[in-house]
Design an enzyme around this catalytic site. Sequence first.
Site, mmCIF file in Angstrom:
data_model
loop_
_atom_site.group_PDB
_atom_site.id
_atom_site.type_symbol
_atom_site.label_atom_id
_atom_site.label_comp_id
_atom_site.label_asym_id
_atom_site.label_seq_id
_atom_site.Cartn_x
_atom_site.Cartn_y
_atom_site.Cartn_z
ATOM 1 N N HIS A 271 -39.032 -26.286 7.918
ATOM 2 C CA HIS A 271 -39.574 -25.038 8.425
ATOM 3 C C HIS A 271 -41.093 -24.965 8.323
ATOM 4 O O HIS A 271 -41.702 -24.066 8.913
ATOM 5 C CB HIS A 271 -38.954 -23.851 7.667
ATOM 6 C CG HIS A 271 -39.371 -22.525 8.197
ATOM 7 N ND1 HIS A 271 -39.102 -22.132 9.494
ATOM 8 C CD2 HIS A 271 -40.065 -21.506 7.646
ATOM 9 C CE1 HIS A 271 -39.595 -20.930 9.701
ATOM 10 N NE2 HIS A 271 -40.190 -20.517 8.597
ATOM 11 N N CYS A 272 -41.722 -25.893 7.618
ATOM 12 C CA CYS A 272 -43.158 -25.756 7.351
ATOM 13 C C CYS A 272 -44.033 -26.683 8.186
ATOM 14 O O CYS A 272 -44.864 -26.231 8.969
ATOM 15 C CB CYS A 272 -43.432 -26.000 5.859
ATOM 16 S SG CYS A 272 -42.787 -24.702 4.783
#
Length: 435
Positions: A271-272
């Site tokens: 997600h990053c």
Amino acid sequence: MSSKDLIERIGTKNVVIGVVGLGYVGLPLVLRFIEMGFTVLGFDIAADKVAVLNQGKSPIEHISNDRMAEAVKAGFVATTDFSRAPEADILILCVPTPLNKYREPDLSYVISTVESLLPHIRAGQMMSLESTTYPGTTAEELAPRIEGRGFTIGTDYFLVYSAEREDPGNPDFTTHTIPKVCGGHTPACRDVGVALYGSIIDRVVPVSSTQVAELTKLLENIHRAVNIGLVNEMKIVADRMGINIREVIDAAATKPFGFVPYYPGPGLGGHCIPIDPFYLTWKAREFGVSTRFIELAGEVNGAMPDYVVDKVRTALNDRCKSVKGSRILVLGIAYKPNVDDMRESPSVLIMEKLRDLGAEIFYSDPHVPVFPKMREHHFDLSSVPVTPETLAGHDCVLLATDHARFDYGMIAEHAQLIVDSRGKFDVDLDKVVSA
């Protein structure tokens, strides 16, 4: 309640912690607070997840059911009812911050969460945003909404930003051993935030503002994205030259200063790293700044799934086979080794591209038994066992995620063709193609 009063109550653990968003970030935080003797109330919009948690079961592979059961036994309750927010003295927001289809920040989860809480917040609370976002989000989006309820931030309400630093599946670092950066909307807010996180985390790093804390998180992830982009580009160059890039990296890593090894792969996941750089590039445009270096790294990393697909196509073509009609087994569809996290996994993009070319796609992942429901990707598949018969029955085996539970020796022995995007196989084997 003053900041001093709230800090004193935190010190005696006489506060209720409300964690909003019970996923890969929020749930470890819940467990850490409970283990340190705090009372925790969890909030999530997913009723099925809430039901599972209240049964003492974990929806995340690397968090055991036993730990979850102990949390429930200690008094943890999860709910979808945001009207219970006044029960909490601390509200910690751990919700997604994805990109929209134009690769611009999508703060809808943050904004909708805050809007759901606003009617129920009360004086004396602290709110902490942990979601990764662009500098200014806390001050520009959260603060005005809280002030619109008639509160004075820093006096009767406290607002901080302290980004998550979770690394799911990494046994070397846990929630409490990873230092936590914390910035406050005012100095009083920062002091409350430092007191809160200092009660559960070994080291808290205070900074002068929420903007500094927000940009710190982006720099951490952009640093990784840019270096991964560099090494992915080096992989393509080395491949054309017939040089093993991993041997080059390992040799360079013997230098005791000035070099940090990064390793290539089939693309960015999680997600990053694939998302966060674009939060800064978007915000930078507001100030008339072009972040060309960051955007170039994004282009390189975003092109890696196509590079892997081309490797598969060429490898099959060299064996007088086309992608269309070939049976291709993808090993590992989680975004990183030894977890069940599918967020932004490059494996899924590769599977889709091969399917669009006419391949018959199968996958094996010991951490993902059934292909999950995803917003943008659809496969009606279940993980197949990795056996000699399974391997021999596929035209190509593509290693996309190098889980420790794969038997690489057996795979090398029985697969007809291996396209290796993770450097796990002997490149001198005729059946192995490095990708």
